[in-house]
Motif scaffolding. Structure first.
Motif, PDB file in Angstrom:
ATOM      1  N   ALA A   1       8.269  19.598 -16.497  1.00  0.00           N
ATOM      2  CA  ALA A   1       9.725  19.804 -16.471  1.00  0.00           C
ATOM      3  C   ALA A   1      10.065  20.837 -17.531  1.00  0.00           C
ATOM      4  CB  ALA A   1      10.445  18.486 -16.759  1.00  0.00           C
ATOM      5  N   VAL A   2      10.570  21.996 -17.101  1.00  0.00           N
ATOM      6  CA  VAL A   2      10.763  23.113 -18.027  1.00  0.00           C
ATOM      7  C   VAL A   2      12.242  23.444 -18.159  1.00  0.00           C
ATOM      8  CG1 VAL A   2       9.666  25.259 -18.695  1.00  0.00           C
ATOM      9  CG2 VAL A   2       8.837  24.074 -16.701  1.00  0.00           C
ATOM     10  N   SER A   3      12.723  23.428 -19.400  1.00  0.00           N
ATOM     11  CA  SER A   3      14.151  23.677 -19.633  1.00  0.00           C
ATOM     12  C   SER A   3      14.432  25.126 -20.006  1.00  0.00           C
ATOM     13  CB  SER A   3      14.641  22.776 -20.767  1.00  0.00           C
ATOM     14  OG  SER A   3      14.011  23.164 -21.979  1.00  0.00           O
TER      15      SER A   3
ATOM     16  N   LEU B   1       9.034  22.747 -13.039  1.00  0.00           N
ATOM     17  CA  LEU B   1      10.261  22.326 -12.360  1.00  0.00           C
ATOM     18  C   LEU B   1      11.441  22.648 -13.278  1.00  0.00           C
ATOM     19  CD1 LEU B   1      11.991  20.676 -10.319  1.00  0.00           C
ATOM     20  CD2 LEU B   1      11.448  18.647 -11.681  1.00  0.00           C
TER      21      LEU B   1
ATOM     22  N   THR C   1       6.900  16.195 -19.890  1.00  0.00           N
ATOM     23  CA  THR C   1       8.105  16.760 -20.511  1.00  0.00           C
ATOM     24  C   THR C   1       7.756  17.298 -21.903  1.00  0.00           C
ATOM     25  OG1 THR C   1       8.744  14.590 -21.343  1.00  0.00           O
ATOM     26  CG2 THR C   1       9.795  15.319 -19.287  1.00  0.00           C
ATOM     27  N   GLY C   2       8.647  18.128 -22.438  1.00  0.00           N
ATOM     28  CA  GLY C   2       8.384  18.798 -23.715  1.00  0.00           C
ATOM     29  C   GLY C   2       8.924  18.043 -24.915  1.00  0.00           C
ATOM     30  N   HIS C   3       9.190  16.742 -24.776  1.00  0.00           N
ATOM     31  CA  HIS C   3       9.674  15.979 -25.943  1.00  0.00           C
ATOM     32  C   HIS C   3       8.650  16.082 -27.077  1.00  0.00           C
ATOM     33  CE1 HIS C   3      11.909  13.953 -22.628  1.00  0.00           C
ATOM     34  NE2 HIS C   3      12.865  13.957 -23.532  1.00  0.00           N
TER      35      HIS C   3
ATOM     36  N   ILE D   1      15.649  22.552 -13.597  1.00  0.00           N
ATOM     37  CA  ILE D   1      16.887  22.038 -12.994  1.00  0.00           C
ATOM     38  C   ILE D   1      18.073  22.810 -13.554  1.00  0.00           C
ATOM     39  CG2 ILE D   1      18.351  19.989 -12.713  1.00  0.00           C
ATOM     40  CD1 ILE D   1      15.732  18.363 -12.890  1.00  0.00           C
TER      41      ILE D   1
HETATM   42  P1  AMP Z   1      16.139  17.533 -23.831  1.00  0.00           P
HETATM   43  O1  AMP Z   1      16.536  16.243 -23.256  1.00  0.00           O
HETATM   44  O2  AMP Z   1      17.070  18.655 -23.520  1.00  0.00           O
HETATM   45  O3  AMP Z   1      15.709  17.463 -25.263  1.00  0.00           O
HETATM   46  O4  AMP Z   1      14.806  17.928 -23.039  1.00  0.00           O
HETATM   47  C1  AMP Z   1      13.662  17.148 -23.102  1.00  0.00           C
HETATM   48  C2  AMP Z   1      12.679  17.619 -22.075  1.00  0.00           C
HETATM   49  O5  AMP Z   1      13.230  17.434 -20.756  1.00  0.00           O
HETATM   50  C3  AMP Z   1      12.367  19.104 -22.149  1.00  0.00           C
HETATM   51  O6  AMP Z   1      11.347  19.376 -23.072  1.00  0.00           O
HETATM   52  C4  AMP Z   1      11.946  19.388 -20.743  1.00  0.00           C
HETATM   53  O7  AMP Z   1      10.621  18.974 -20.515  1.00  0.00           O
HETATM   54  C5  AMP Z   1      12.872  18.508 -19.922  1.00  0.00           C
HETATM   55  N1  AMP Z   1      14.094  19.238 -19.514  1.00  0.00           N
HETATM   56  C6  AMP Z   1      15.257  19.351 -20.203  1.00  0.00           C
HETATM   57  N2  AMP Z   1      16.161  20.096 -19.504  1.00  0.00           N
HETATM   58  C7  AMP Z   1      15.555  20.459 -18.354  1.00  0.00           C
HETATM   59  C8  AMP Z   1      15.945  21.230 -17.215  1.00  0.00           C
HETATM   60  N3  AMP Z   1      17.156  21.773 -17.139  1.00  0.00           N
HETATM   61  N4  AMP Z   1      15.063  21.398 -16.213  1.00  0.00           N
HETATM   62  C9  AMP Z   1      13.836  20.841 -16.284  1.00  0.00           C
HETATM   63  N5  AMP Z   1      13.411  20.109 -17.333  1.00  0.00           N
HETATM   64  C10 AMP Z   1      14.238  19.912 -18.349  1.00  0.00           C
END
Ligand code: AMP
Ligand code: FES
Ligand code: ZN
Ligand code: ZN
Length: 329
Positions: free
Chosen positions: A56-58, A80, A158-160, A82
């Protein structure tokens, strides 16, 4: 000039890492990051070499870095993204993600909330009158699960990172939220129709991931989500960083020792909570009720007139957002 030296090779260092009480050159920083990811994967049986992996890539540093690290370690992984519809923040995040995938010829699946479900995160926040992160987190989790199952992937990455996990742990501990504490684990096994989910950056910090991206020449979205400005999660991160400055190593000890020592104790609670689930009448996703939370949200907010980001920010966040917009023009 007097440069500090890499602990491993004695060459010029590019980063100091007080929690390791050492400095590292670019090559040995990369080596440290790879080894920490390998250790997380091995200790917690996160991935197998032939797994079909969906990252999941943000567009931020962490998720682009873990995609890069996994490929570097020899895994094959698709992405992926979103589109959450959070104004320019989402537009720019999508551009970085697509550029990363295109430059490397990688497969990137994209789901746009507005195009496919006729809503976006600011609109959902306004209509539900909840904090934006609530509709956002729920939508993302649902779409990660659905994309993984539809695409036949074995696991969602995920990148947490360590900072994220320590901050969540801090919040859960402040409230002694035992149910959340029991579920806070870097691996959620596949169960009840949900895919397996893993967090291989659990041992690495935001700063290390920013350094990974810089050394590897990865461009990423630097800005925080405008809707997150002033939220508790960021305040917990700051509190932990202040403790870390006084006592290097406390952040990783707090989280990693929790995973080692407390998670096994809490695991029993988690099992007790995991009963059989129903299938959502609308989409078939696992749910405790008749319709899943995502379909209920979609039913409520889909088709609503779009609400711009600045309409749903609190005063402090709106001021910061409008100032950043003005500076960017
Ligand atoms: P966050 O909740 O924004 O700290 O994001 C945590 C993790 O959720 C990120 O490292 C990504 O792996 C995944 N993620 C966050 N936003 C997106 C997005 N828009 N699309 C896909 N994966 C996401
Ligand atoms: Fe979800 Fe900001 S990324 S509200
Ligand atoms: Zn070195
Ligand atoms: Zn549903």
């Amino acid at each position: 000039m007097n440069f500090s030296k890499c602990r491993v090779c004695g060459e010029r260092a590019i980063i100091d890492l007080p929690r390791h009480n050492a400095n590292f050159c670019a090559d040995h920083l990369l080596q440290l990051c790879r080894r920490q990811v390998e250790k997380a994967i091995k200790d917690h049986e996160m991935l197998s070499p032939d797994d079909r992996i969906l990252v999941a890539v943000s567009g931020g540093k962490d998720s682009l870095a873990i995609w890069d690290i996994l490929l570097d370690l020899g895994y094959s992984a698709d992405g992926l993204y979103i589109g959450l519809g959070i104004g320019e923040y989402s537009d720019v995040s999508g551009e970085y993600t697509r550029a990363f995938a295109d430059e490397r010829g990688l497969t990137l699946h994209t789901i746009d909330l507005r195009d496919e479900y006729d809503y976006d995160v600011p609109t959902a926040a306004k209509v539900t009158r909840r904090v934006p992160c609530s509709a956002c987190g729920m939508s993302k989790r649902h779409l990660f699960d659905k994309a993984a199952l539809d695409g036949g992937y074995d696991v969602v990455v995920t990148g947490h990172n360590l900072d994220d996990e320590a901050a969540v742990l801090f919040g859960n501990t402040l409230r002694w939220d035992v149910e959340y504490l029991a579920r806070q684990h870097p691996v959620l096994p596949a169960r009840n129709g949900f895919p397996k989910k893993v967090k291989p950056l659990m041992r690495l910090t935001e700063r290390e991931m920013a350094a990974w991206c810089i050394v590897r020449g990865i461009d990423y979205q630097v800005d925080e989500c405008p809707m997150a400005i002033g939220n508790k999660h960021l305040a917990y991160k700051e509190a932990l960083n202040s403790i870390e400055r006084e006592s290097p190593g406390s952040k990783s000890a707090f989280y990693l020792e929790f995973v080692d020592k407390m998670s096994p104790i809490l695991a029993g609670l988690n099992q007790a909570a995991a009963g059989e689930l129903n299938r959502c009448a609308e989409c078939g996703a696992p749910t405790t009720g008749d319709t899943c939370a995502f379909c209920r949200l979609h039913e409520r907010v889909g088709g609503h007139e779009p609400v711009p980001v600045e309409m749903v920010l609190n005063k402090k966040a709106r001021k910061a957002y409008l100032a950043a917009q003005a500076a960017g023009e």
